[in-house]
Write a protein that holds these residues in place. Structure first.
Motif, PDB file in Angstrom:
ATOM      1  N   LEU A  50     -28.911 -28.895   0.903  1.00  0.00           N
ATOM      2  CA  LEU A  50     -27.573 -29.483   0.924  1.00  0.00           C
ATOM      3  C   LEU A  50     -26.567 -28.471   1.479  1.00  0.00           C
ATOM      4  CD1 LEU A  50     -25.365 -31.581   0.145  1.00  0.00           C
ATOM      5  CD2 LEU A  50     -25.332 -30.506  -2.140  1.00  0.00           C
ATOM      6  N   PHE A  51     -25.838 -28.868   2.538  1.00  0.00           N
ATOM      7  CA  PHE A  51     -24.735 -28.076   3.077  1.00  0.00           C
ATOM      8  C   PHE A  51     -23.418 -28.565   2.480  1.00  0.00           C
ATOM      9  CE2 PHE A  51     -27.781 -27.220   6.519  1.00  0.00           C
ATOM     10  CZ  PHE A  51     -27.534 -25.886   6.784  1.00  0.00           C
ATOM     11  N   VAL A  52     -22.640 -27.636   1.953  1.00  0.00           N
ATOM     12  CA  VAL A  52     -21.293 -27.945   1.443  1.00  0.00           C
ATOM     13  C   VAL A  52     -20.293 -27.191   2.319  1.00  0.00           C
ATOM     14  CG1 VAL A  52     -19.730 -27.898  -0.527  1.00  0.00           C
ATOM     15  CG2 VAL A  52     -22.200 -28.199  -0.895  1.00  0.00           C
ATOM     16  N   PRO A  53     -19.719 -27.863   3.321  1.00  0.00           N
ATOM     17  CA  PRO A  53     -18.782 -27.193   4.232  1.00  0.00           C
ATOM     18  C   PRO A  53     -17.397 -27.084   3.612  1.00  0.00           C
ATOM     19  CG  PRO A  53     -19.024 -29.471   4.861  1.00  0.00           C
ATOM     20  CD  PRO A  53     -19.945 -29.259   3.679  1.00  0.00           C
ATOM     21  N   PRO A  54     -16.500 -26.319   4.219  1.00  0.00           N
ATOM     22  CA  PRO A  54     -15.122 -26.267   3.731  1.00  0.00           C
ATOM     23  C   PRO A  54     -14.388 -27.565   4.037  1.00  0.00           C
ATOM     24  CG  PRO A  54     -15.322 -25.029   5.770  1.00  0.00           C
ATOM     25  CD  PRO A  54     -16.722 -25.435   5.388  1.00  0.00           C
ATOM     26  N   TRP A  55     -13.489 -27.976   3.155  1.00  0.00           N
ATOM     27  CA  TRP A  55     -12.683 -29.170   3.415  1.00  0.00           C
ATOM     28  C   TRP A  55     -11.448 -28.839   4.244  1.00  0.00           C
ATOM     29  CZ3 TRP A  55     -13.806 -27.077  -1.332  1.00  0.00           C
ATOM     30  CH2 TRP A  55     -12.786 -26.348  -1.943  1.00  0.00           C
ATOM     31  N   ILE A  56     -11.247 -27.554   4.526  1.00  0.00           N
ATOM     32  CA  ILE A  56     -10.135 -27.157   5.378  1.00  0.00           C
ATOM     33  C   ILE A  56     -10.433 -27.478   6.841  1.00  0.00           C
ATOM     34  CG2 ILE A  56     -10.930 -24.807   5.833  1.00  0.00           C
ATOM     35  CD1 ILE A  56      -8.079 -23.867   5.426  1.00  0.00           C
ATOM     36  N   ASN A  57     -11.714 -27.679   7.154  1.00  0.00           N
ATOM     37  CA  ASN A  57     -12.155 -28.079   8.489  1.00  0.00           C
ATOM     38  C   ASN A  57     -13.218 -29.162   8.352  1.00  0.00           C
ATOM     39  OD1 ASN A  57     -11.873 -24.711   8.951  1.00  0.00           O
ATOM     40  ND2 ASN A  57     -10.780 -26.042  10.356  1.00  0.00           N
ATOM     41  N   LYS A  58     -13.600 -29.766   9.461  1.00  0.00           N
ATOM     42  CA  LYS A  58     -14.603 -30.827   9.421  1.00  0.00           C
ATOM     43  C   LYS A  58     -16.015 -30.243   9.517  1.00  0.00           C
ATOM     44  CE  LYS A  58     -11.460 -34.402  10.960  1.00  0.00           C
ATOM     45  NZ  LYS A  58     -11.186 -35.522  11.880  1.00  0.00           N
ATOM     46  N   TYR A  59     -16.960 -30.968   8.921  1.00  0.00           N
ATOM     47  CA  TYR A  59     -18.307 -30.432   8.739  1.00  0.00           C
ATOM     48  C   TYR A  59     -19.035 -30.167  10.041  1.00  0.00           C
ATOM     49  CZ  TYR A  59     -21.016 -34.469  10.259  1.00  0.00           C
ATOM     50  OH  TYR A  59     -21.598 -35.439  11.028  1.00  0.00           O
ATOM     51  N   TYR A  60     -18.611 -30.813  11.145  1.00  0.00           N
ATOM     52  CA  TYR A  60     -19.455 -30.752  12.344  1.00  0.00           C
ATOM     53  C   TYR A  60     -19.382 -29.404  13.077  1.00  0.00           C
ATOM     54  CZ  TYR A  60     -15.309 -32.094  15.186  1.00  0.00           C
ATOM     55  OH  TYR A  60     -14.084 -32.160  15.799  1.00  0.00           O
ATOM     56  N   ILE A  61     -18.718 -28.413  12.500  1.00  0.00           N
ATOM     57  CA  ILE A  61     -18.925 -27.061  12.995  1.00  0.00           C
ATOM     58  C   ILE A  61     -20.400 -26.688  12.864  1.00  0.00           C
ATOM     59  CG2 ILE A  61     -18.421 -26.002  10.754  1.00  0.00           C
ATOM     60  CD1 ILE A  61     -17.719 -24.577  14.286  1.00  0.00           C
ATOM     61  N   LEU A  62     -21.087 -27.321  11.917  1.00  0.00           N
ATOM     62  CA  LEU A  62     -22.522 -27.104  11.727  1.00  0.00           C
ATOM     63  C   LEU A  62     -23.373 -27.981  12.628  1.00  0.00           C
ATOM     64  CD1 LEU A  62     -22.391 -27.068   7.832  1.00  0.00           C
ATOM     65  CD2 LEU A  62     -22.819 -25.071   9.284  1.00  0.00           C
TER      66      LEU A  62
ATOM     67  N   TRP B 232     -16.256 -34.381   4.195  1.00  0.00           N
ATOM     68  CA  TRP B 232     -15.107 -34.564   3.314  1.00  0.00           C
ATOM     69  C   TRP B 232     -14.126 -35.597   3.864  1.00  0.00           C
ATOM     70  CZ3 TRP B 232     -15.356 -32.458  -1.386  1.00  0.00           C
ATOM     71  CH2 TRP B 232     -16.132 -31.303  -1.572  1.00  0.00           C
ATOM     72  N   LYS B 233     -13.490 -36.318   2.978  1.00  0.00           N
ATOM     73  CA  LYS B 233     -12.416 -37.235   3.319  1.00  0.00           C
ATOM     74  C   LYS B 233     -11.215 -36.444   3.834  1.00  0.00           C
ATOM     75  CE  LYS B 233     -10.215 -41.320   3.012  1.00  0.00           C
ATOM     76  NZ  LYS B 233     -10.609 -42.519   3.777  1.00  0.00           N
ATOM     77  N   ASN B 234     -10.517 -36.985   4.833  1.00  0.00           N
ATOM     78  CA  ASN B 234      -9.271 -36.381   5.304  1.00  0.00           C
ATOM     79  C   ASN B 234      -8.140 -36.977   4.469  1.00  0.00           C
ATOM     80  OD1 ASN B 234      -7.434 -34.927   6.801  1.00  0.00           O
ATOM     81  ND2 ASN B 234      -8.315 -35.523   8.775  1.00  0.00           N
TER      82      ASN B 234
ATOM     83  N   LEU C 182     -13.475 -24.953  20.175  1.00  0.00           N
ATOM     84  CA  LEU C 182     -12.017 -25.048  20.101  1.00  0.00           C
ATOM     85  C   LEU C 182     -11.566 -26.492  19.883  1.00  0.00           C
ATOM     86  CD1 LEU C 182     -10.927 -22.496  22.846  1.00  0.00           C
ATOM     87  CD2 LEU C 182     -10.806 -22.246  20.364  1.00  0.00           C
ATOM     88  N   TYR C 183     -12.337 -27.461  20.348  1.00  0.00           N
ATOM     89  CA  TYR C 183     -12.017 -28.852  20.026  1.00  0.00           C
ATOM     90  C   TYR C 183     -12.110 -29.063  18.521  1.00  0.00           C
ATOM     91  CZ  TYR C 183     -12.290 -33.927  19.759  1.00  0.00           C
ATOM     92  OH  TYR C 183     -12.060 -35.253  19.425  1.00  0.00           O
ATOM     93  N   TRP C 184     -13.183 -28.581  17.941  1.00  0.00           N
ATOM     94  CA  TRP C 184     -13.341 -28.674  16.473  1.00  0.00           C
ATOM     95  C   TRP C 184     -12.194 -27.966  15.761  1.00  0.00           C
ATOM     96  CZ3 TRP C 184     -13.830 -24.277  13.470  1.00  0.00           C
ATOM     97  CH2 TRP C 184     -14.071 -24.501  12.111  1.00  0.00           C
ATOM     98  N   ASN C 185     -11.794 -26.813  16.284  1.00  0.00           N
ATOM     99  CA  ASN C 185     -10.741 -26.027  15.652  1.00  0.00           C
ATOM    100  C   ASN C 185      -9.412 -26.780  15.609  1.00  0.00           C
ATOM    101  OD1 ASN C 185      -9.953 -23.395  14.512  1.00  0.00           O
ATOM    102  ND2 ASN C 185      -8.645 -23.248  16.311  1.00  0.00           N
ATOM    103  N   GLN C 186      -9.176 -27.654  16.597  1.00  0.00           N
ATOM    104  CA  GLN C 186      -7.929 -28.417  16.639  1.00  0.00           C
ATOM    105  C   GLN C 186      -8.046 -29.770  15.933  1.00  0.00           C
ATOM    106  OE1 GLN C 186      -6.748 -28.301  20.959  1.00  0.00           O
ATOM    107  NE2 GLN C 186      -5.007 -27.204  20.120  1.00  0.00           N
ATOM    108  N   ASP C 187      -9.247 -30.116  15.483  1.00  0.00           N
ATOM    109  CA  ASP C 187      -9.453 -31.388  14.782  1.00  0.00           C
ATOM    110  C   ASP C 187      -9.157 -31.150  13.303  1.00  0.00           C
ATOM    111  OD1 ASP C 187     -10.127 -33.956  14.140  1.00  0.00           O
ATOM    112  OD2 ASP C 187     -12.251 -33.777  14.630  1.00  0.00           O
ATOM    113  N   CYS C 188      -7.882 -31.220  12.950  1.00  0.00           N
ATOM    114  CA  CYS C 188      -7.405 -30.696  11.668  1.00  0.00           C
ATOM    115  C   CYS C 188      -7.681 -31.628  10.492  1.00  0.00           C
ATOM    116  CB  CYS C 188      -5.898 -30.447  11.737  1.00  0.00           C
ATOM    117  SG  CYS C 188      -5.422 -29.330  13.057  1.00  0.00           S
TER     118      CYS C 188
END
Length: 597
Positions: free
Chosen positions: A255-267, A291-293, A432-438
């Protein structure tokens, strides 16, 4: 032989120029009117920020004048160096070479154009700036009498000011921009102005500098495309189970638990750099939380809610989907901090379902949290709480802007030059696209996190935090753990992350990759970049660990996967999403990740 004359710069049709200027003027007026209307309600917050910064520099000024001799000595040293620079430049004009008085720091990409070295004029401009910048920085850093936190804040804001005044940020003093202006007959500046207006419109009156071509990517089309299904969802998460690519899989799911400050698809950016795809291909049954936005409706969601509706709900769902109660878990950044707290909560409740934990660039001890600490004193927290209280959440763009200022030359000014001065479109770059997908952050949860972790550092204290009415203690966690950090991480400094190995029980392991917070983790074996350090022993300090660690070339992914395979138990037949007790809700990547802040 007749020397070939350079071709004249292309001329713009006067009628086209007129239409362009009218369009720019009209759009500018509309943006100004919209911005003024919207900012009237938020004026008090901006005023608070300005007063806070003013107070910092008033303290600095009072300390500087209290020691005039030190200030005078700094000024004398500066003018001596400047006189040497003037002399060297004069000699260069007379055909004599001279050693530089000052050179850019290694890795400073601003002065990479040949003209900064070859042209005596631009070399003089460059060194003049570097001397002035060094003088300002050294003067500020050597002021006595400031408390440590105030000194760090002043140093940070001074750096922002000095970086903004770099000659590379102005048309007349950037040789690369001047070349392009001559080549295009000034059309680059018109294109740059249009790009500026587009970014102002996208930011609703606030400048939101584009880092990449946002039209080049689409989540579910060329990002986050590893095959899988959403098999569970609640108010806060969707749980994705990925389709196996091997006939057999490890019995224990991952199970991956990503940060909710960004979207999971960095992985899961693209197949070539997807950690999720890599782990699926190694024979793991992979689940990830999306995570829900959150909107204002989520204002009262707590940190405990994120635990209960996040990883704890995911563990229940994984048991239904696979029949397995034992799970290996990965927590990334804030997701790692959440998992540390969750494991302590589970230990207090005799819940042993998680059998190993991996922390990616995650802090459990916040005693030295890096430059983000300068934004989290009591005054700024109260200001932030007022801002969140008015809308129920902290908007994702605000946090993204804060993160960008930590590396302003790379994440702000380089794009300012490219987009607005050179008039070029930003290059398509998935990261960088992911980085701007807030993503936004609920007010109550975010306040709890900032105060209890960053400001008061209570997670490391036994019983320092209660979750869902239960006092938690990291020392009660007793499972194998692996900490992965990045040596150049400015968001979660690796030496601070290392302190976590002494806070939880079990058998800890530490891996240190190269690069920073993102590139240091998303470093697939195919790239053969950076290298890493690894060591099974965990002595008292990070420096001692590094002295005894072994270095290896390439990606650390295979090293970690080998460790994880040792925690994954025997193999079973591959599991298909939807084959267990949980029906498929929709295809990955699901609806939650497509929601915009």
């Amino acid at each position: 032989m007749v020397e070939k004359q350079p071709e004249p710069a292309p001329a713009m049709d006067p009628r086209e120029l007129s239409r362009t200027l009218v369009d720019i003027t009209t759009r500018s007026q509309e943006l100004v009117n919209e911005f003024v209307t919207r900012e009237q309600s938020a004026h008090h917050i901006d005023l608070d920020d300005a007063l806070h910064m003013s107070g910092l520099f008033q303290q600095l000024a009072s300390r500087m004048v209290s020691n005039p001799m030190q200030l005078a000595q700094s000024q004398i040293a500066f003018w001596q160096d400047y006189a040497q620079l003037v002399n060297n430049t004069t000699m260069r004009f007379l055909g004599q070479n001279r050693e530089s008085v000052i050179d850019p720091e290694r890795g400073d990409k601003r002065f990479s154009h040949d003209a900064w070295e070859d042209s005596p004029i631009f070399d003089f401009i460059k060194q003049s700036y570097l001397l002035a910048a060094d003088y300002v920085h050294s003067t500020v850093r050597n002021v006595e009498g400031l408390d440590e936190q105030t000194a760090r804040k002043v140093d940070f804001h001074t750096r922002q000011f000095v970086d903004a005044l770099s000659p590379t940020n102005f048309v007349a003093t950037n040789p690369e921009v001047l070349e392009k202006t001559v080549e295009t007959g000034g059309q680059n500046l018109l294109r740059g102005l249009r790009n500026l207006l587009d970014d102002l419109a996208a930011g609703e009156g606030r400048l939101r500098v584009s880092m990449t071509d946002t039209e080049a990517f689409e989540v579910g089309h060329n990002l986050a495309i590893t095959p899988g299904k959403v098999v569970f969802q609640n108010d806060l998460i969707q749980l994705i189970q990925y389709t196996p690519t091997t006939d057999t899989v490890y019995k224990r799911p991952l199970l991956f638990v990503p940060p909710w400050i960004n979207k999971y698809y960095i992985l899961d950016l693209q197949p070539r750099n997807s950690m999720i795809k890599y782990m699926v291909d190694q024979g793991h049954t992979v689940f990830v939380i999306s995570w829900k936005n959150p909107t204002s409706d989520y204002a009262d969601k707590t940190f405990a809610d994120y635990m209960v509706e996040g990883p704890l709900a995911a563990l229940d769902a994984i048991e239904q989907a696979t029949g397995e109660t034992d799970v290996n878990c990965v927590g990334y950044c804030l997701g790692g901090t959440l998992m540390g707290a969750t494991l302590a909560y589970m230990a207090a409740n005799n819940d042993a379902r998680i059998k190993s934990i991996t922390f990616f660039t995650a802090m459990l001890d916040f005693s030295e949290p890096g430059e983000l600490e300068i934004f989290i004193d009591e005054e700024q927290l109260r200001n932030l709480e007022r801002r969140m209280g008015s809308q129920g959440f902290l908007e994702g763009r605000a946090m993204a802007t804060t993160m960008a200022t930590l590396r302003a030359n790379d994440l702000i000014w380089s794009f300012f030059i490219n987009n607005y001065l050179k008039g070029d479109d930003p290059f398509p770059f998935d990261l960088l696209y992911w980085n701007q997908d807030c993503t936004n952050m609920p007010a109550r949860m975010h306040t709890f996190y900032l105060r209890n972790m960053y400001q008061e550092n209570r997670l490391r204290e036994p019983g320092g935090i209660e979750l869902d009415g239960v006092p938690i203690d990291l020392g009660k966690v007793d499972i194998p753990s692996c900490f992965v950090s990045a040596r150049e991480d400015h968001i979660a400094p690796w030496k601070t992350c290392y302190q976590g190995v002494h806070l939880i029980g079990g058998r800890p392991r530490f891996i240190l990759g190269g690069s920073g917070h993102i590139a240091g983790i998303i470093n697939p074996p195919s790239r053969e970049k950076y290298g890493y350090w690894v060591g099974d022993n965990t002595p008292g300090t990070a420096a001692e660990w590094l002295d005894s660690a072994e270095w290896a070339p390439g990606s650390w992914w295979p090293e970690w996967e080998q460790w994880l395979a040792g925690q994954a138990s025997a193999k079973v037949a591959a599991r298909q999403p939807g084959a267990g007790a949980l029906p498929v809700i929709e295809d990955a990547p699901g609806a939650y990740v497509r929601e915009h802040a």
